[in-house]
Design a protein around this motif. Structure first.
Motif, short mmCIF file in Angstrom:
data_model
loop_
_atom_site.label_atom_id
_atom_site.label_comp_id
_atom_site.label_asym_id
_atom_site.label_seq_id
_atom_site.Cartn_x
_atom_site.Cartn_y
_atom_site.Cartn_z
N ALA A 126 0.80 -1.22 0.00
CA ALA A 126 0.00 0.00 0.00
C ALA A 126 0.84 1.27 0.00
O ALA A 126 0.30 2.36 -0.15
N ASP A 127 2.14 1.15 0.16
CA ASP A 127 3.02 2.30 0.23
C ASP A 127 3.78 2.45 -1.09
O ASP A 127 4.52 1.55 -1.50
N ALA A 128 3.61 3.58 -1.78
CA ALA A 128 4.22 3.78 -3.10
C ALA A 128 5.74 3.77 -3.03
O ALA A 128 6.41 3.25 -3.93
N ASP A 129 6.31 4.35 -1.98
CA ASP A 129 7.77 4.37 -1.86
C ASP A 129 8.32 2.95 -1.70
O ASP A 129 9.37 2.61 -2.26
N ARG A 130 7.62 2.14 -0.92
CA ARG A 130 8.06 0.76 -0.74
C ARG A 130 8.02 0.00 -2.05
O ARG A 130 8.96 -0.73 -2.40
N LEU A 131 6.94 0.19 -2.82
CA LEU A 131 6.84 -0.49 -4.11
C LEU A 131 7.94 -0.03 -5.04
O LEU A 131 8.58 -0.83 -5.73
N HIS A 132 8.19 1.28 -5.07
CA HIS A 132 9.24 1.81 -5.94
C HIS A 132 10.60 1.22 -5.58
O HIS A 132 11.40 0.88 -6.46
N ASP A 133 10.86 1.07 -4.29
CA ASP A 133 12.14 0.53 -3.84
C ASP A 133 12.31 -0.94 -4.22
O ASP A 133 13.43 -1.45 -4.20
N GLN A 134 11.21 -1.60 -4.56
CA GLN A 134 11.30 -3.01 -4.93
C GLN A 134 11.40 -3.22 -6.44
O GLN A 134 11.48 -4.36 -6.90
N LEU A 135 11.40 -2.15 -7.21
CA LEU A 135 11.63 -2.28 -8.65
C LEU A 135 13.11 -2.41 -8.94
O LEU A 135 13.96 -2.03 -8.13
N LEU A 136 13.43 -2.94 -10.10
CA LEU A 136 14.83 -3.19 -10.45
C LEU A 136 15.63 -1.89 -10.53
O LEU A 136 15.12 -0.85 -10.94
N THR A 137 16.89 -1.99 -10.15
CA THR A 137 17.82 -0.86 -10.21
C THR A 137 18.92 -1.16 -11.23
O THR A 137 18.97 -2.26 -11.80
N ASN A 138 19.82 -0.22 -11.42
CA ASN A 138 20.93 -0.41 -12.37
C ASN A 138 21.73 -1.67 -12.09
O ASN A 138 22.25 -2.30 -13.01
N THR A 139 21.86 -2.03 -10.82
CA THR A 139 22.67 -3.21 -10.47
C THR A 139 22.06 -4.50 -10.99
O THR A 139 22.75 -5.51 -11.08
N ASN A 140 20.76 -4.47 -11.33
CA ASN A 140 20.09 -5.67 -11.84
C ASN A 140 20.08 -5.74 -13.36
O ASN A 140 19.65 -6.75 -13.92
#
Length: 241
Positions: A54-68
């Motif tokens: 339910a938290d947008a920041d938490r969901l965003h933090d779980q998306l792939l980053t450059n390291t992936n």
């Protein structure tokens, strides 16, 4: 931005580069692209376990980053969310404008949603978005996006400058990932230039994530499957690449 626009900038840049490269070179007819395979059976969502994000920041933090990601992909500025009453570049049929748009924008009822976009070498891109739903909304959302694809196996569009764009949607074989997965590919053609998108929509509990890899050449199926598996791990809370 809508699905027509998502790859449009790459097409126009590619067109400019191709024209410059072609100066002084003899023209040759491009070979006809093979037909895309048909979409397979509709994938059913799995029974939901866990709780929605339910938290947008938490969901965003779980998306792939450059390291992936593969080397040389750069994070792009966050996209501005399209207002609900905004009109995107038209498509024929009109509903096909939804294809490749973030799930949270094309499907109603998301509790929270987020997306990231990366640009890479040779006009390639990786787009990732996710939306989390209540228990009873996951299966309809997963089904609805697949139904849209089947109604949009072939559609067309026109961008803001009047350039005609042709879209073909086809099936794509991908290994199992997450709780349920549906994969497809889109071939976008404009003025003799082509972009190929390979896409996976994967369910992880109450969350649906869409991973799209786009490039002028055919996308290696292993690149998409690796990215999808990595996105599943992040949504499951697994630390590491």
């Amino acid at each position: 931005m809508d699905g027509v626009i998502r790859g449009r900038a790459l097409l126009l840049v590619a067109a400019t580069t191709a024209l410059v490269a072609a100066c002084g070179s003899p023209k040759s007819a491009a070979p006809a692209a093979p037909e895309l395979p048909p979409l397979g059976p509709v994938a059913a969502a799995a029974p939901v376990t866990g709780s929605p994000i339910a938290d947008a920041d938490r969901l965003h933090d779980q998306l792939l980053t450059n390291t992936n990601l593969p080397p040389n992909f750069t994070l792009l500025p966050a996209r501005a969310e399209t207002p609900a009453d905004a009109q995107g570049s038209p498509t024929d049929p009109a509903e096909c404008v939804k294809v490749l748009t973030p799930l949270g924008e094309q499907l109603p009822g998301a509790l929270t949603k987020s997306s990231v976009q990366y640009s890479g070498p040779n006009f390639s891109s990786i787009d990732i978005d996710a939306a989390s739903y209540r228990d009873d909304a996951v299966a309809p959302a997963f089904s609805d996006v697949q139904a849209t694809l089947r109604r949009c196996a072939h559609y067309s569009g026109t961008d803001a400058t009047g350039i005609h764009v042709d879209y073909r949607v086809g099936g794509l074989a991908q290994p199992k990932a997450g709780d349920a997965l549906a994969a497809f590919q889109v071939r976008t053609t404009s003025e003799g230039l082509t972009l190929n998108s390979s896409v996976a929509i994967v369910q992880v509990g109450n969350t649906l994530a869409q991973v799209a890899v786009t490039a002028p050449e055919s996308v290696d199926a292993g690149v998409l499957s690796d990215l999808t598996a990595a996105q599943v791990r992040r949504l499951q809370g697994v630390v590491g690449p």
